[in-house]
Design a protein around this motif. Structure first.
Motif, PDB file in Angstrom:
ATOM      1  N   ILE A   8     -49.239 108.629  54.069  1.00 25.20           N
ATOM      2  CA  ILE A   8     -48.888 109.878  53.399  1.00 25.20           C
ATOM      3  C   ILE A   8     -50.156 110.734  53.364  1.00 25.20           C
ATOM      4  O   ILE A   8     -51.131 110.362  52.713  1.00 25.20           O
ATOM      5  N   PRO A   9     -50.152 111.858  54.085  1.00 24.59           N
ATOM      6  CA  PRO A   9     -51.323 112.739  54.080  1.00 24.59           C
ATOM      7  C   PRO A   9     -51.221 113.798  52.983  1.00 24.59           C
ATOM      8  O   PRO A   9     -50.151 114.345  52.735  1.00 24.59           O
ATOM      9  N   ILE A  10     -52.327 114.056  52.328  1.00 22.25           N
ATOM     10  CA  ILE A  10     -52.422 115.119  51.334  1.00 22.25           C
ATOM     11  C   ILE A  10     -53.621 115.979  51.731  1.00 22.25           C
ATOM     12  O   ILE A  10     -54.731 115.470  51.861  1.00 22.25           O
ATOM     13  N   ARG A  11     -53.385 117.267  51.956  1.00 20.24           N
ATOM     14  CA  ARG A  11     -54.466 118.180  52.341  1.00 20.24           C
ATOM     15  C   ARG A  11     -54.905 119.001  51.140  1.00 20.24           C
ATOM     16  O   ARG A  11     -54.077 119.529  50.407  1.00 20.24           O
ATOM     17  N   LEU A  12     -56.223 119.116  50.955  1.00 16.65           N
ATOM     18  CA  LEU A  12     -56.792 119.934  49.888  1.00 16.65           C
ATOM     19  C   LEU A  12     -57.834 120.870  50.487  1.00 16.65           C
ATOM     20  O   LEU A  12     -58.657 120.444  51.301  1.00 16.65           O
ATOM     21  N   ALA A  13     -57.821 122.124  50.052  1.00 20.30           N
ATOM     22  CA  ALA A  13     -58.784 123.118  50.528  1.00 20.30           C
ATOM     23  C   ALA A  13     -60.025 123.085  49.646  1.00 20.30           C
ATOM     24  O   ALA A  13     -59.956 123.376  48.456  1.00 20.30           O
ATOM     25  N   LEU A  14     -61.160 122.733  50.227  1.00 25.36           N
ATOM     26  CA  LEU A  14     -62.395 122.686  49.461  1.00 25.36           C
ATOM     27  C   LEU A  14     -62.917 124.068  49.100  1.00 25.36           C
ATOM     28  O   LEU A  14     -63.777 124.204  48.229  1.00 25.36           O
ATOM     29  N   ARG A  15     -62.381 125.108  49.716  1.00 24.42           N
ATOM     30  CA  ARG A  15     -62.746 126.475  49.360  1.00 24.42           C
ATOM     31  C   ARG A  15     -62.510 126.725  47.874  1.00 24.42           C
ATOM     32  O   ARG A  15     -63.163 127.543  47.256  1.00 24.42           O
ATOM     33  N   TRP A  16     -61.579 125.985  47.307  1.00 27.19           N
ATOM     34  CA  TRP A  16     -61.236 126.100  45.890  1.00 27.19           C
ATOM     35  C   TRP A  16     -62.473 125.929  45.016  1.00 27.19           C
ATOM     36  O   TRP A  16     -62.608 126.528  43.972  1.00 27.19           O
ATOM     37  N   PHE A  17     -63.415 125.089  45.463  1.00 28.68           N
ATOM     38  CA  PHE A  17     -64.631 124.832  44.697  1.00 28.68           C
ATOM     39  C   PHE A  17     -65.564 126.034  44.631  1.00 28.68           C
ATOM     40  O   PHE A  17     -66.497 126.040  43.841  1.00 28.68           O
ATOM     41  N   SER A  18     -65.362 127.034  45.468  1.00 28.97           N
ATOM     42  CA  SER A  18     -66.245 128.205  45.440  1.00 28.97           C
ATOM     43  C   SER A  18     -65.943 129.101  44.233  1.00 28.97           C
ATOM     44  O   SER A  18     -66.697 130.018  43.936  1.00 28.97           O
ATOM     45  N   ARG A  19     -64.879 128.819  43.530  1.00 30.91           N
ATOM     46  CA  ARG A  19     -64.537 129.582  42.325  1.00 30.91           C
ATOM     47  C   ARG A  19     -65.467 129.152  41.188  1.00 30.91           C
ATOM     48  O   ARG A  19     -65.942 128.029  41.158  1.00 30.91           O
ATOM     49  N   PRO A  20     -65.695 130.029  40.223  1.00 27.74           N
ATOM     50  CA  PRO A  20     -66.598 129.664  39.119  1.00 27.74           C
ATOM     51  C   PRO A  20     -65.999 128.595  38.211  1.00 27.74           C
ATOM     52  O   PRO A  20     -64.791 128.536  37.994  1.00 27.74           O
ATOM     53  N   ASN A  21     -66.860 127.743  37.707  1.00 23.23           N
ATOM     54  CA  ASN A  21     -66.516 126.737  36.690  1.00 23.23           C
ATOM     55  C   ASN A  21     -65.367 125.820  37.080  1.00 23.23           C
ATOM     56  O   ASN A  21     -64.458 125.585  36.286  1.00 23.23           O
ATOM     57  N   VAL A  22     -65.398 125.284  38.278  1.00 21.57           N
ATOM     58  CA  VAL A  22     -64.363 124.339  38.687  1.00 21.57           C
ATOM     59  C   VAL A  22     -64.967 122.946  38.818  1.00 21.57           C
ATOM     60  O   VAL A  22     -66.164 122.777  38.964  1.00 21.57           O
ATOM     61  N   ASN A  23     -64.086 121.962  38.759  1.00 21.74           N
ATOM     62  CA  ASN A  23     -64.514 120.588  38.965  1.00 21.74           C
ATOM     63  C   ASN A  23     -63.448 119.873  39.787  1.00 21.74           C
ATOM     64  O   ASN A  23     -62.386 120.423  40.060  1.00 21.74           O
ATOM     65  N   SER A  24     -63.746 118.654  40.179  1.00 20.29           N
ATOM     66  CA  SER A  24     -62.828 117.940  41.063  1.00 20.29           C
ATOM     67  C   SER A  24     -61.494 117.641  40.385  1.00 20.29           C
ATOM     68  O   SER A  24     -60.455 117.647  41.032  1.00 20.29           O
ATOM     69  N   ARG A  25     -61.508 117.413  39.100  1.00 22.76           N
ATOM     70  CA  ARG A  25     -60.251 117.147  38.391  1.00 22.76           C
ATOM     71  C   ARG A  25     -59.342 118.369  38.452  1.00 22.76           C
ATOM     72  O   ARG A  25     -58.143 118.257  38.694  1.00 22.76           O
ATOM     73  N   ASP A  26     -59.911 119.564  38.245  1.00 18.57           N
ATOM     74  CA  ASP A  26     -59.119 120.796  38.318  1.00 18.57           C
ATOM     75  C   ASP A  26     -58.518 120.982  39.711  1.00 18.57           C
ATOM     76  O   ASP A  26     -57.347 121.330  39.849  1.00 18.57           O
ATOM     77  N   LEU A  27     -59.338 120.783  40.753  1.00 24.38           N
ATOM     78  CA  LEU A  27     -58.859 120.918  42.131  1.00 24.38           C
ATOM     79  C   LEU A  27     -57.704 119.968  42.388  1.00 24.38           C
ATOM     80  O   LEU A  27     -56.648 120.353  42.883  1.00 24.38           O
ATOM     81  N   PHE A  28     -57.904 118.734  42.034  1.00 26.25           N
ATOM     82  CA  PHE A  28     -56.921 117.706  42.295  1.00 26.25           C
ATOM     83  C   PHE A  28     -55.621 117.957  41.530  1.00 26.25           C
ATOM     84  O   PHE A  28     -54.534 117.915  42.100  1.00 26.25           O
ATOM     85  N   ARG A  29     -55.724 118.256  40.272  1.00 26.24           N
ATOM     86  CA  ARG A  29     -54.523 118.510  39.462  1.00 26.24           C
ATOM     87  C   ARG A  29     -53.784 119.765  39.921  1.00 26.24           C
ATOM     88  O   ARG A  29     -52.554 119.791  39.935  1.00 26.24           O
ATOM     89  N   ALA A  30     -54.514 120.793  40.299  1.00 27.03           N
ATOM     90  CA  ALA A  30     -53.870 122.017  40.796  1.00 27.03           C
ATOM     91  C   ALA A  30     -53.089 121.726  42.074  1.00 27.03           C
ATOM     92  O   ALA A  30     -51.976 122.218  42.260  1.00 27.03           O
ATOM     93  N   ARG A  31     -53.663 120.911  42.953  1.00 27.26           N
ATOM     94  CA  ARG A  31     -52.960 120.577  44.211  1.00 27.26           C
ATOM     95  C   ARG A  31     -51.723 119.736  43.919  1.00 27.26           C
ATOM     96  O   ARG A  31     -50.675 119.943  44.534  1.00 27.26           O
ATOM     97  N   LEU A  32     -51.827 118.801  42.994  1.00 28.17           N
ATOM     98  CA  LEU A  32     -50.649 118.008  42.631  1.00 28.17           C
ATOM     99  C   LEU A  32     -49.549 118.912  42.070  1.00 28.17           C
ATOM    100  O   LEU A  32     -48.373 118.727  42.393  1.00 28.17           O
ATOM    101  N   GLU A  33     -49.925 119.886  41.262  1.00 30.94           N
ATOM    102  CA  GLU A  33     -48.938 120.836  40.739  1.00 30.94           C
ATOM    103  C   GLU A  33     -48.283 121.613  41.880  1.00 30.94           C
ATOM    104  O   GLU A  33     -47.069 121.824  41.864  1.00 30.94           O
ATOM    105  N   ASP A  34     -49.088 122.033  42.877  1.00 28.76           N
ATOM    106  CA  ASP A  34     -48.536 122.743  44.047  1.00 28.76           C
ATOM    107  C   ASP A  34     -47.467 121.901  44.732  1.00 28.76           C
ATOM    108  O   ASP A  34     -46.505 122.429  45.281  1.00 28.76           O
ATOM    109  N   LEU A  35     -47.669 120.598  44.714  1.00 30.82           N
ATOM    110  CA  LEU A  35     -46.747 119.682  45.386  1.00 30.82           C
ATOM    111  C   LEU A  35     -45.611 119.223  44.473  1.00 30.82           C
ATOM    112  O   LEU A  35     -44.783 118.407  44.864  1.00 30.82           O
TER     113      LEU A  35
END
Length: 179
Positions: A92-119
């Motif tokens: 099962i492949p899950i793709r995440l855009a690391l560009r998301w980290f260029s936003r201010p005040n982000v962390n890996s938990r936010d990136l990961f949870r946002a992508r899960l919500e997208d899915l």
């Protein structure tokens, strides 16, 4: 996983879909870390890596515009198709855009949870998934995590990525990072 779930931020969806539909996509050739040509196309090399027990993380490095994102999309489409045919053996492949980290005040938990919500998912479903299936997480665009390439910015990007791999994705079998 629905087809729309394979897209990430800034994907040229129409172009990727057309490549897939028309069968015009050919897996690129690549070089190893010593800059020697790999004996097989990149797709076959990645599949060998998926079957190995050794390395959990693989880096795919190439110049801007060389097709890293298109490659990860095509690989994800193939893996999802195979998973539908043979769920017990498939990835099962899950793709995440690391560009998301260029936003201010982000962390890996936010990136990961946002992508899960997208899915349409959440952390509890994710944990169940990685415990019962083979999961490949594709982190696309290490070079897009920061606008600056000064030492502090690069160190910060690597720290965020390390945290993402070792904390949020610690149970994942394989991680492919593009840059």
């Amino acid at each position: 996983v629905k087809q729309a779930g394979l897209f990430i931020e800034n994907d040229d969806r129409n172009s990727l879909i057309e490549l897939w539909k028309e069968g015009r996509y050919l897996s690129p050739r690549a070089l190893d870390s010593s800059r020697s040509p790999l004996p097989n196309p990149l797709n076959a090399t990645m599949r060998e890596w998926l079957s190995e027990e050794s390395s959990r993380v693989s880096l795919l490095l190439a110049d801007f515009g060389d097709g890293k994102t298109a490659f990860t999309y095509m690989l994800a489409r193939e893996l999802i198709s195979e998973f539908r045919d043979k769920p017990r053996d498939g990835w099962i492949p899950i793709r995440l855009a690391l560009r998301w980290f260029s936003r201010p005040n982000v962390n890996s938990r936010d990136l990961f949870r946002a992508r899960l919500e997208d899915l349409g998912s959440d952390v509890a479903q994710w944990r169940d998934l990685v415990e019962s299936r083979k999961v490949l997480v594709i982190l696309d665009g290490l070079d897009e995590m920061t606008k600056s390439l000064n030492e502090d910015a690069v160190r910060s990007a690597i720290d965020l990525l390390t945290d993402c791999c070792n904390v949020e994705l610690e149970q994942v079998q394989k991680i492919l990072i593009t840059c």
